[in-house]
Design a protein around this motif. Sequence first.
Motif, PDB file in Angstrom:
ATOM      1  N   MET A   1       9.575   6.156   2.137  1.00  0.00           N
ATOM      2  CA  MET A   1       8.306   6.149   1.400  1.00  0.00           C
ATOM      3  C   MET A   1       7.430   5.004   1.912  1.00  0.00           C
ATOM      4  SD  MET A   1       6.492   7.524  -1.005  1.00  0.00           S
ATOM      5  CE  MET A   1       4.977   7.108  -1.873  1.00  0.00           C
ATOM      6  N   HIS A   2       6.214   5.344   2.356  1.00  0.00           N
ATOM      7  CA  HIS A   2       5.291   4.328   2.846  1.00  0.00           C
ATOM      8  C   HIS A   2       4.845   3.407   1.710  1.00  0.00           C
ATOM      9  CE1 HIS A   2       4.871   5.945   6.850  1.00  0.00           C
ATOM     10  NE2 HIS A   2       4.588   7.143   6.372  1.00  0.00           N
TER      11      HIS A   2
ATOM     12  N   GLY B   1      -3.976   1.676  -3.248  1.00  0.00           N
ATOM     13  CA  GLY B   1      -3.918   3.118  -3.464  1.00  0.00           C
ATOM     14  C   GLY B   1      -3.790   3.979  -2.233  1.00  0.00           C
ATOM     15  N   GLN B   2      -3.687   3.359  -1.044  1.00  0.00           N
ATOM     16  CA  GLN B   2      -3.614   4.124   0.200  1.00  0.00           C
ATOM     17  C   GLN B   2      -2.386   3.705   1.006  1.00  0.00           C
ATOM     18  OE1 GLN B   2      -5.748   6.614   0.911  1.00  0.00           O
ATOM     19  NE2 GLN B   2      -6.810   6.192  -1.023  1.00  0.00           N
ATOM     20  N   PRO B   3      -1.742   4.643   1.717  1.00  0.00           N
ATOM     21  CA  PRO B   3      -0.614   4.262   2.587  1.00  0.00           C
ATOM     22  C   PRO B   3      -1.055   3.195   3.579  1.00  0.00           C
ATOM     23  CG  PRO B   3      -0.745   6.644   2.365  1.00  0.00           C
ATOM     24  CD  PRO B   3      -1.990   6.100   1.733  1.00  0.00           C
ATOM     25  N   ALA B   4      -0.197   2.186   3.763  1.00  0.00           N
ATOM     26  CA  ALA B   4      -0.567   1.066   4.634  1.00  0.00           C
ATOM     27  C   ALA B   4       0.681   0.414   5.201  1.00  0.00           C
ATOM     28  CB  ALA B   4      -1.389   0.038   3.866  1.00  0.00           C
ATOM     29  N   THR B   5       0.523  -0.187   6.373  1.00  0.00           N
ATOM     30  CA  THR B   5       1.621  -0.922   7.010  1.00  0.00           C
ATOM     31  C   THR B   5       1.234  -2.370   7.302  1.00  0.00           C
ATOM     32  OG1 THR B   5       0.908  -0.185   9.204  1.00  0.00           O
ATOM     33  CG2 THR B   5       2.560   1.175   8.068  1.00  0.00           C
TER      34      THR B   5
ATOM     35  N   GLU C   1      -2.011   4.319 -10.255  1.00  0.00           N
ATOM     36  CA  GLU C   1      -1.375   4.239  -8.941  1.00  0.00           C
ATOM     37  C   GLU C   1       0.142   4.145  -9.048  1.00  0.00           C
ATOM     38  OE1 GLU C   1      -5.100   2.167  -6.508  1.00  0.00           O
ATOM     39  OE2 GLU C   1      -3.247   1.033  -6.863  1.00  0.00           O
ATOM     40  N   VAL C   2       0.634   3.373 -10.011  1.00  0.00           N
ATOM     41  CA  VAL C   2       2.082   3.250 -10.189  1.00  0.00           C
ATOM     42  C   VAL C   2       2.690   4.605 -10.556  1.00  0.00           C
ATOM     43  CG1 VAL C   2       3.904   2.251 -11.627  1.00  0.00           C
ATOM     44  CG2 VAL C   2       2.051   0.808 -10.785  1.00  0.00           C
ATOM     45  N   VAL C   3       2.050   5.335 -11.453  1.00  0.00           N
ATOM     46  CA  VAL C   3       2.560   6.638 -11.866  1.00  0.00           C
ATOM     47  C   VAL C   3       2.579   7.607 -10.683  1.00  0.00           C
ATOM     48  CG1 VAL C   3       2.056   8.667 -13.291  1.00  0.00           C
ATOM     49  CG2 VAL C   3       1.943   6.375 -14.294  1.00  0.00           C
ATOM     50  N   ARG C   4       1.502   7.636  -9.904  1.00  0.00           N
ATOM     51  CA  ARG C   4       1.456   8.542  -8.749  1.00  0.00           C
ATOM     52  C   ARG C   4       2.476   8.146  -7.691  1.00  0.00           C
ATOM     53  NH1 ARG C   4      -2.748   8.474  -5.719  1.00  0.00           N
ATOM     54  NH2 ARG C   4      -3.926   6.716  -6.597  1.00  0.00           N
ATOM     55  N   TYR C   5       2.629   6.859  -7.466  1.00  0.00           N
ATOM     56  CA  TYR C   5       3.576   6.373  -6.462  1.00  0.00           C
ATOM     57  C   TYR C   5       5.013   6.670  -6.900  1.00  0.00           C
ATOM     58  CZ  TYR C   5       5.383   3.180  -2.861  1.00  0.00           C
ATOM     59  OH  TYR C   5       6.015   2.639  -1.767  1.00  0.00           O
ATOM     60  N   ALA C   6       5.313   6.438  -8.169  1.00  0.00           N
ATOM     61  CA  ALA C   6       6.655   6.716  -8.684  1.00  0.00           C
ATOM     62  C   ALA C   6       6.991   8.193  -8.579  1.00  0.00           C
ATOM     63  CB  ALA C   6       6.767   6.246 -10.133  1.00  0.00           C
TER      64      ALA C   6
ATOM     65  N   ARG D   1      -5.892  -7.351  -4.848  1.00  0.00           N
ATOM     66  CA  ARG D   1      -5.213  -6.384  -3.991  1.00  0.00           C
ATOM     67  C   ARG D   1      -3.988  -5.860  -4.706  1.00  0.00           C
ATOM     68  NH1 ARG D   1      -7.232  -6.880   1.195  1.00  0.00           N
ATOM     69  NH2 ARG D   1      -6.577  -4.701   1.329  1.00  0.00           N
ATOM     70  N   ARG D   2      -3.769  -4.563  -4.600  1.00  0.00           N
ATOM     71  CA  ARG D   2      -2.655  -3.889  -5.270  1.00  0.00           C
ATOM     72  C   ARG D   2      -1.703  -3.358  -4.200  1.00  0.00           C
ATOM     73  NH1 ARG D   2      -7.357  -1.950  -6.416  1.00  0.00           N
ATOM     74  NH2 ARG D   2      -6.861   0.122  -5.578  1.00  0.00           N
ATOM     75  N   ILE D   3      -0.470  -3.811  -4.250  1.00  0.00           N
ATOM     76  CA  ILE D   3       0.518  -3.454  -3.237  1.00  0.00           C
ATOM     77  C   ILE D   3       1.706  -2.788  -3.925  1.00  0.00           C
ATOM     78  CG2 ILE D   3       2.036  -4.344  -1.418  1.00  0.00           C
ATOM     79  CD1 ILE D   3       0.092  -6.868  -1.491  1.00  0.00           C
ATOM     80  N   LEU D   4       2.109  -1.649  -3.412  1.00  0.00           N
ATOM     81  CA  LEU D   4       3.266  -0.933  -3.948  1.00  0.00           C
ATOM     82  C   LEU D   4       4.271  -0.706  -2.832  1.00  0.00           C
ATOM     83  CD1 LEU D   4       1.414   1.661  -6.201  1.00  0.00           C
ATOM     84  CD2 LEU D   4       2.972  -0.117  -7.010  1.00  0.00           C
ATOM     85  N   GLN D   5       5.533  -1.060  -3.101  1.00  0.00           N
ATOM     86  CA  GLN D   5       6.622  -0.856  -2.150  1.00  0.00           C
ATOM     87  C   GLN D   5       7.773  -0.182  -2.869  1.00  0.00           C
ATOM     88  OE1 GLN D   5       7.082  -5.063  -1.342  1.00  0.00           O
ATOM     89  NE2 GLN D   5       6.107  -4.858   0.650  1.00  0.00           N
ATOM     90  N   ALA D   6       8.586   0.559  -2.135  1.00  0.00           N
ATOM     91  CA  ALA D   6       9.704   1.274  -2.751  1.00  0.00           C
ATOM     92  C   ALA D   6      10.998   1.025  -2.002  1.00  0.00           C
ATOM     93  CB  ALA D   6       9.411   2.773  -2.785  1.00  0.00           C
TER      94      ALA D   6
END
Length: 271
Positions: A1-2, A7-11, A66-71, A101-106
């Motif tokens: 999972m990226h 809210g957007q895929p990022a590296t 964003e957390v709900v969509r990412y989860a 800035r909002r960062i989500l990692q899994a």
Amino acid sequence: MHSWVDGQPATALNLQNRGLAYGDGLFETIAVRAGWPSLLDAHLARLALGCQRLRIPADLALVRDEVVRYASAVGEGVVKLILTRGDSARGYAGAPTAAPRRILQAGPLPQYPDAHAEAGVRLFACQTRLAEQPLLAGLKHLNRLEQVLARAEWQDAEHVEGLVRDTQGRVVEGVYSNLFLVRHDQLITPDLSRCGVAGVMRAALMEQAGVLGIAVTVRDVLIEELQQADEVFVCNSVYGIWPVRALGTLNWSPGPLTRKLQAVARTLLET
């Protein structure tokens, strides 16, 4: 999972991000089961308190979405939400126009041995002390060097978690968990108004204890009190509750109140 950034895929992330430069931000570690983030409202409530204290003007409704969509995309695992003040040039003063800035990692759900929950865990008595700072007390802020130092104190497999105290010697918490004592069928948990992290599982268990008619006392706890405890357990929002079976020469057995609350914690994490 990226990973996602805003809210957007990022590296990649801007090297001027204040989370990297100063630890200027907050984070939440959220268990995800069947595509849903466990204890989401509690995590977001703590995040909101952190934003208020640090004066970070975050759009928490957007964060929740964003957390709900990412989860949902993760399905099963652990989501780490990082919220920083944003990007700015050198200097402690943040840029007035900086956007958070909002960062989500899994990552995968940790596979802990069943023995941790069944037989209990041994705690390591950490020498690293937590500094007192009431403005940051309770928050899951990005300044976690004290926990890094405490966790580096043991490398053996015998100890699963560490016990940390403040500079006055008062018991505060585990390195990555909160602590409860059981004495005469009542719960005692350390006061976290000076330092420490107010875990969402800790808060949920205190609320549920009230529903079950179990008295809960929040107060200063001295290390000497542990030897008078009938039961001891640690908790967090990923694994629920682990009974504590030993700390140095002290020993306990998983007791009935710990077992009752383990079932409560399991239900909380599954809903």
